[in-house]
Design a protein around this motif. Sequence first.
Motif, PDB file in Angstrom:
ATOM      1  N   CYS A 193       0.840  -1.209   0.000  1.00 39.03           N
ATOM      2  CA  CYS A 193       0.000   0.000   0.000  1.00 39.03           C
ATOM      3  C   CYS A 193       0.869   1.251   0.000  1.00 39.03           C
ATOM      4  CB  CYS A 193      -0.926   0.003   1.216  1.00 39.03           C
ATOM      5  SG  CYS A 193      -2.250  -1.223   1.173  1.00 39.03           S
ATOM      6  N   TYR A 194       1.895   1.255   0.827  1.00 42.96           N
ATOM      7  CA  TYR A 194       2.765   2.422   0.905  1.00 42.96           C
ATOM      8  C   TYR A 194       3.504   2.646  -0.413  1.00 42.96           C
ATOM      9  CZ  TYR A 194       1.953   2.004   5.951  1.00 42.96           C
ATOM     10  OH  TYR A 194       1.370   1.922   7.195  1.00 42.96           O
ATOM     11  N   ARG A 195       3.898   1.552  -1.073  1.00 41.64           N
ATOM     12  CA  ARG A 195       4.523   1.690  -2.391  1.00 41.64           C
ATOM     13  C   ARG A 195       3.529   2.275  -3.387  1.00 41.64           C
ATOM     14  NH1 ARG A 195       9.700   1.641  -3.872  1.00 41.64           N
ATOM     15  NH2 ARG A 195      10.134  -0.398  -2.952  1.00 41.64           N
ATOM     16  N   PHE A 196       2.284   1.832  -3.326  1.00 37.95           N
ATOM     17  CA  PHE A 196       1.262   2.345  -4.235  1.00 37.95           C
ATOM     18  C   PHE A 196       1.101   3.850  -4.056  1.00 37.95           C
ATOM     19  CE2 PHE A 196      -3.051   3.302  -5.617  1.00 37.95           C
ATOM     20  CZ  PHE A 196      -3.136   2.615  -6.825  1.00 37.95           C
ATOM     21  N   PRO A 220      12.816   3.331  -0.902  1.00 35.05           N
ATOM     22  CA  PRO A 220      12.021   2.523   0.031  1.00 35.05           C
ATOM     23  C   PRO A 220      10.546   2.889  -0.089  1.00 35.05           C
ATOM     24  CG  PRO A 220      13.941   3.474   1.123  1.00 35.05           C
ATOM     25  CD  PRO A 220      13.828   4.140  -0.214  1.00 35.05           C
ATOM     26  N   PRO A 221       9.625   1.930   0.121  1.00 35.97           N
ATOM     27  CA  PRO A 221       8.204   2.180  -0.131  1.00 35.97           C
ATOM     28  C   PRO A 221       7.541   3.193   0.778  1.00 35.97           C
ATOM     29  CG  PRO A 221       8.529   0.040   0.890  1.00 35.97           C
ATOM     30  CD  PRO A 221       9.888   0.558   0.521  1.00 35.97           C
ATOM     31  N   GLY A 222       8.043   3.410   1.986  1.00 34.58           N
ATOM     32  CA  GLY A 222       7.359   4.314   2.906  1.00 34.58           C
ATOM     33  C   GLY A 222       7.707   5.772   2.735  1.00 34.58           C
ATOM     34  N   ILE A 223       8.544   6.101   1.739  1.00 31.03           N
ATOM     35  CA  ILE A 223       9.014   7.477   1.563  1.00 31.03           C
ATOM     36  C   ILE A 223       8.401   8.058   0.296  1.00 31.03           C
ATOM     37  CG2 ILE A 223      11.051   8.938   1.276  1.00 31.03           C
ATOM     38  CD1 ILE A 223      12.644   6.827   2.793  1.00 31.03           C
ATOM     39  N   ARG A 224       7.907   9.296   0.394  1.00 34.72           N
ATOM     40  CA  ARG A 224       7.268   9.923  -0.764  1.00 34.72           C
ATOM     41  C   ARG A 224       7.357  11.433  -0.620  1.00 34.72           C
ATOM     42  NH1 ARG A 224       4.000   9.064   3.196  1.00 34.72           N
ATOM     43  NH2 ARG A 224       2.102  10.259   3.556  1.00 34.72           N
ATOM     44  N   VAL A 225       7.100  12.117  -1.714  1.00 37.07           N
ATOM     45  CA  VAL A 225       7.069  13.574  -1.723  1.00 37.07           C
ATOM     46  C   VAL A 225       5.622  14.040  -1.774  1.00 37.07           C
ATOM     47  CG1 VAL A 225       7.596  15.644  -3.074  1.00 37.07           C
ATOM     48  CG2 VAL A 225       9.347  13.887  -2.762  1.00 37.07           C
ATOM     49  N   VAL A 226       5.262  14.971  -0.919  1.00 37.16           N
ATOM     50  CA  VAL A 226       3.934  15.589  -0.956  1.00 37.16           C
ATOM     51  C   VAL A 226       4.123  17.097  -1.040  1.00 37.16           C
ATOM     52  CG1 VAL A 226       2.860  13.728   0.363  1.00 37.16           C
ATOM     53  CG2 VAL A 226       3.769  15.724   1.566  1.00 37.16           C
TER      54      VAL A 226
END
Length: 368
Positions: A238-241, A281-287
């Motif tokens: 889910c976090y990767r998605f 890594p899947p839990g890291i993203r830009v918002v």
Amino acid sequence: MNRSSLVRAAISATELAEIKERLEAFLNHNEQRPLCSFLSGSVAEGLATTRSDYDVYALYETCEEGETLVTGGQRPIEVTRISLAKLQNIIEVLMIGEDLPSVTSYELLLCHRLYTGIGLTHSHIFDQLKKTLDVDVFRNRLSDFCRLNAERSMKVSAGFAEAGDFDSAMLSARTAAKHSFNQLLVFSGATSLLDKWQLRYAQLFMGETHLAFERFVDVFAGAFSGSVNQKKVYLQSCYRFLQVMADHALLANRMHENDFWTFSRFFPTHLSGSARLLEKPPGIRVVSHADTFFLLQLNTPLMELPESAALLWALIDNDSCVNDVLQRATEGLQLSEEECTQYLQTFLSAGVITMSRFDLPLRHLTGD
């Protein structure tokens, strides 16, 4: 924007005439007449089944809001009474965009109904009202609404996971995935966030073979039983998605869709001996918030980024070496190689990307 045009079924003049006749017969029993009325819903959008009814909205100067079911024809007619001022106020709030968190899903649905509607009685009033809803602004507000809800659900999921309640964490993560997928649907042309039509809208606007559609179906159908480790694996998917959806939001108008949607974004390949490879890594993203970009680990802000760094981050697809990423950044996004190299060095130092092998001398990224 790369968005599909409105999908609508061809409703025959005979069918519209029948709806108007039945509606007039119903209205004749009421002392108060609507200012105008329009057909919307599944029939107008080409999504109807044999059990669908006609969704008709009647706008009044003032009225007691509610619904009435009119039977006796080919399909039942559900007449929803609403005041014109209420709908005008919703449109005004959306067009200004200053109080988006207070807007409800129902109010957004009303705007979708207006946008997809077909005038029935006093169509000129309906047409004038419809013109006040700028569809591009409306879609932007919908996109922001989806992003806000995805982030809220993500925050709840991370909190449950930290507390060891992985069942609740998975439910919230799946909800976050649903909202982030809705944001992609809005980009593709949809203007409704109705859960019951989400997959049908995906079929219409994206196609069943779209990689994001396939992955969303897999995520949403994920099993909620098993060991703690299995539940953690589901959370990571889910976090990767969400990470991929966030990357797409950054690059949607800057990169060709076919180039963006790669299998490796969802499933890093880990090919042994390849000249690779930058991986996230899947839990890291830009918002983004108020035109400011933040790199987050689940819900923890790690660093504020300039827009160019955020775009570079989104380019990393887990299957490209440094030179590939630099080439795309310099040629496709007109970023300088020097600043991109500095950003990559920062990402590596912070541990938000990993790299097993690469085809640039180490000093180019570490300064050694």
